[in-house]
Design an enzyme around this catalytic site. Sequence first.
Site, mmCIF file in Angstrom:
data_model
loop_
_atom_site.group_PDB
_atom_site.id
_atom_site.type_symbol
_atom_site.label_atom_id
_atom_site.label_comp_id
_atom_site.label_asym_id
_atom_site.label_seq_id
_atom_site.Cartn_x
_atom_site.Cartn_y
_atom_site.Cartn_z
ATOM 1 N N LYS A 68 0.869 -1.178 0.000
ATOM 2 C CA LYS A 68 0.000 0.000 0.000
ATOM 3 C C LYS A 68 0.909 1.233 0.000
ATOM 4 O O LYS A 68 1.507 1.582 1.016
ATOM 5 C CB LYS A 68 -0.899 0.027 1.251
ATOM 6 C CG LYS A 68 -1.943 1.127 1.136
ATOM 7 C CD LYS A 68 -2.276 1.838 2.420
ATOM 8 C CE LYS A 68 -1.304 2.844 2.903
ATOM 9 N NZ LYS A 68 -1.120 4.054 2.059
ATOM 10 N N GLU B 144 10.190 1.140 10.256
ATOM 11 C CA GLU B 144 11.290 2.068 10.015
ATOM 12 C C GLU B 144 10.675 3.444 10.164
ATOM 13 O O GLU B 144 9.935 3.899 9.289
ATOM 14 C CB GLU B 144 11.844 1.800 8.614
ATOM 15 C CG GLU B 144 13.271 2.271 8.467
ATOM 16 C CD GLU B 144 13.315 3.704 8.024
ATOM 17 O OE1 GLU B 144 13.377 4.584 8.915
ATOM 18 O OE2 GLU B 144 13.264 3.955 6.822
ATOM 19 N N CYS C 262 14.815 10.262 6.402
ATOM 20 C CA CYS C 262 14.889 9.882 7.815
ATOM 21 C C CYS C 262 16.330 9.838 8.312
ATOM 22 O O CYS C 262 16.571 9.851 9.508
ATOM 23 C CB CYS C 262 14.184 8.552 8.052
ATOM 24 S SG CYS C 262 14.744 7.295 6.931
ATOM 25 N N GLU D 124 12.102 15.690 14.771
ATOM 26 C CA GLU D 124 12.538 15.593 13.379
ATOM 27 C C GLU D 124 11.990 16.771 12.557
ATOM 28 O O GLU D 124 10.861 17.208 12.757
ATOM 29 C CB GLU D 124 12.005 14.271 12.816
ATOM 30 C CG GLU D 124 12.505 13.939 11.441
ATOM 31 C CD GLU D 124 12.060 12.543 10.996
ATOM 32 O OE1 GLU D 124 10.935 12.130 11.352
ATOM 33 O OE2 GLU D 124 12.838 11.870 10.304
HETATM 34 P P1 NAD Z 1 2.808 8.992 7.601
HETATM 35 O O1 NAD Z 1 3.423 8.123 8.627
HETATM 36 O O2 NAD Z 1 1.443 9.535 7.859
HETATM 37 O O3 NAD Z 1 2.762 8.254 6.175
HETATM 38 C C1 NAD Z 1 3.525 7.121 5.820
HETATM 39 C C2 NAD Z 1 2.640 6.008 5.276
HETATM 40 O O4 NAD Z 1 1.683 5.642 6.257
HETATM 41 C C3 NAD Z 1 1.827 6.379 4.034
HETATM 42 O O5 NAD Z 1 1.703 5.230 3.204
HETATM 43 C C4 NAD Z 1 0.479 6.714 4.607
HETATM 44 O O6 NAD Z 1 -0.552 6.551 3.651
HETATM 45 C C5 NAD Z 1 0.372 5.679 5.703
HETATM 46 N N1 NAD Z 1 -0.573 6.019 6.772
HETATM 47 C C6 NAD Z 1 -0.847 7.227 7.279
HETATM 48 N N2 NAD Z 1 -1.762 7.135 8.262
HETATM 49 C C7 NAD Z 1 -2.075 5.821 8.354
HETATM 50 C C8 NAD Z 1 -2.969 5.079 9.178
HETATM 51 N N3 NAD Z 1 -3.693 5.668 10.113
HETATM 52 N N4 NAD Z 1 -3.042 3.744 9.000
HETATM 53 C C9 NAD Z 1 -2.293 3.137 8.066
HETATM 54 N N5 NAD Z 1 -1.433 3.781 7.253
HETATM 55 C C10 NAD Z 1 -1.324 5.117 7.403
HETATM 56 O O7 NAD Z 1 3.794 10.177 7.374
HETATM 57 P P2 NAD Z 1 3.412 11.647 6.884
HETATM 58 O O8 NAD Z 1 2.334 12.305 7.676
HETATM 59 O O9 NAD Z 1 3.184 11.580 5.434
HETATM 60 O O10 NAD Z 1 4.771 12.403 7.233
HETATM 61 C C11 NAD Z 1 4.890 12.929 8.556
HETATM 62 C C12 NAD Z 1 6.242 12.716 9.087
HETATM 63 O O11 NAD Z 1 6.570 11.319 9.079
HETATM 64 C C13 NAD Z 1 7.369 13.337 8.280
HETATM 65 O O12 NAD Z 1 7.468 14.687 8.511
HETATM 66 C C14 NAD Z 1 8.529 12.528 8.783
HETATM 67 O O13 NAD Z 1 8.932 13.030 10.015
HETATM 68 C C15 NAD Z 1 7.948 11.141 8.953
HETATM 69 N N6 NAD Z 1 8.248 10.268 7.796
HETATM 70 C C16 NAD Z 1 9.299 9.443 7.901
HETATM 71 C C17 NAD Z 1 9.632 8.652 6.839
HETATM 72 C C18 NAD Z 1 10.818 7.743 6.933
HETATM 73 O O14 NAD Z 1 11.504 7.553 5.939
HETATM 74 N N7 NAD Z 1 11.053 7.150 8.088
HETATM 75 C C19 NAD Z 1 8.901 8.693 5.662
HETATM 76 C C20 NAD Z 1 7.779 9.535 5.583
HETATM 77 C C21 NAD Z 1 7.476 10.317 6.677
#
Ligand code: NAD
Length: 492
Positions: free
Chosen positions: A187, A262, A296, A393
């Site tokens: 997903k 991660e 990250c 972060e």
């Molecule tokens: P997020 O955690 O919301 O999104 C990452 C993934 O999780 C996406 O596929 C999203 O669709 C999914 N997701 C979101 N809410 C979900 C839920 N309730 N249930 C299941 N899946 C869900 O991240 P974001 O809001 O897009 O970014 C916010 C912060 O997250 C960034 O500013 C950064 O600090 C961190 N981030 C870290 C990485 C990394 O490489 N570790 C990558 C993206 C974001």
Amino acid sequence: MVGLAARHLQNLRRRDFVAGAALIDGRWIAGEQRDVVVDPATGEEIADVARCGAADMNLAIAAAERSFAAWRELLPARRGAILKSWASSMLDHSEELATLVTIEQGKPLAEARHEIAYGAGFLDWFAAEGERAYGETIPSHKSGSILQVRMQPIGVAAAITPWNFPVAMITRKAGAALAAGCPIIVKPAPETPLSALAVARLAEEAGIPRGVFQVVVGNPMELSTPLLRDTRVRALSFTGSTEVGRLLLKGAADTVKKVSLELGGHAPFIIFDDVDLEKAVKGAMAAKFATSGQDCLAANRIYVQRGIYDAFVEAFAAAIVQLKVGHGLEPATEIGPMTKVSVANKCRTQIDDAVKKGARLVSAQQGASLGPNFVPPTLLNEVTDDMLIAREETFGPVAAVLPFDSEEEVIARANANEMGLAGYVYTDSLRRALRLSEQIECGMVGINTASFTGPPIPFGGWKQSGLGREGSRHGLAEYMELKYVCFGDLVA
Ligand code: NAD
């Protein structure tokens, strides 16, 4: 700038890459409802994709379960050959894939091309590693017996992937799962579905059988609920924020899935005053501004020892103002837009907070007028530990520089945080490098380098930065179960 992405999409050799259909049980599902994909640089709508629902995900889980037995039975070398063919097809289509990544994610095209090569590298590496899923024979503690440990594929796996590396975070998970003998359902992030679906086209063409690799796009909550609840899904791998990681870990508890996470980082980048200033600036630039800071591994707290503090800030600021901000498709661009406006807003909040608390701001203001997703590359000088940017972060092109005096002090400050993904140390002293590498509380440490990731290394974090590892033989093990077998009664 408006229209740039659309023009590039029109010229794409593979029109099917932008069909926006999900891959479920060997069929391309366009769906009745569609979600819009936008260019984060301009806000322009560039494509639309299927909005799958829980029923579609249930079909995908059932298809994955059906495909498991035959995929597991294939010889690892055969699975490896398919993965290798997928990797080489990705490289053959590097230009189209990179264009899609830049258009939906925002990163400069050169970085997007690099991501495709990096992503294909995981498939190649795991293609070979799948043949090395060795077990063990244990010297027996029982007479007349042989003790064996085998590694067996865990079953259906699921991956929830982020938007910052929309291709490589898929192949890093799928390469390991598929090499281990597990089907996987991906997903992707709703912001970056196009590159994920294009990669799925190439997976199918490479010969990955029906149901073994599926990509389901749509609302994150709606799609993750069946994945969490279904007992047939045995492993879940997630990359993204710590908040969502926590939710998924809780959600996976009811069915006791094997979970690898991660999550966020907050990397300390520690520069001692015995280093070559030029190398330290080069390292800090790479560690802070790659992927426009949306990484990250990004250096989030740059601690500089007092002896070279002023010289470092001057040289670092001079390098930062040179960075070219713009649309990722423009060849000179080094810093693109933030993929999500919420990430840009978080940067602005951290800058305001730091300035209010006494930090000094050095910023070229470049790109400030380009749109809400652009954040000018910024240096915050004299940052203190109480400022938001020192505590959480950033995920954007804002560099926080903090002075320090002693080794003991900087180790304590670097570790005074719940994140523990990566850390960097720049020093000319081998002894100090060894001490620091031992004492920093994180999963990965770069000594005098800003570049250390790749398929053979165990990528992952300590503390609230995650669980488990990706890449390396440890990454393969995330998709396998150990089985201990005792052959008894062997005495004739
Ligand atoms: P997020 O955690 O919301 O999104 C990452 C993934 O999780 C996406 O596929 C999203 O669709 C999914 N997701 C979101 N809410 C979900 C839920 N309730 N249930 C299941 N899946 C869900 O991240 P974001 O809001 O897009 O970014 C916010 C912060 O997250 C960034 O500013 C950064 O600090 C961190 N981030 C870290 C990485 C990394 O490489 N570790 C990558 C993206 C974001």
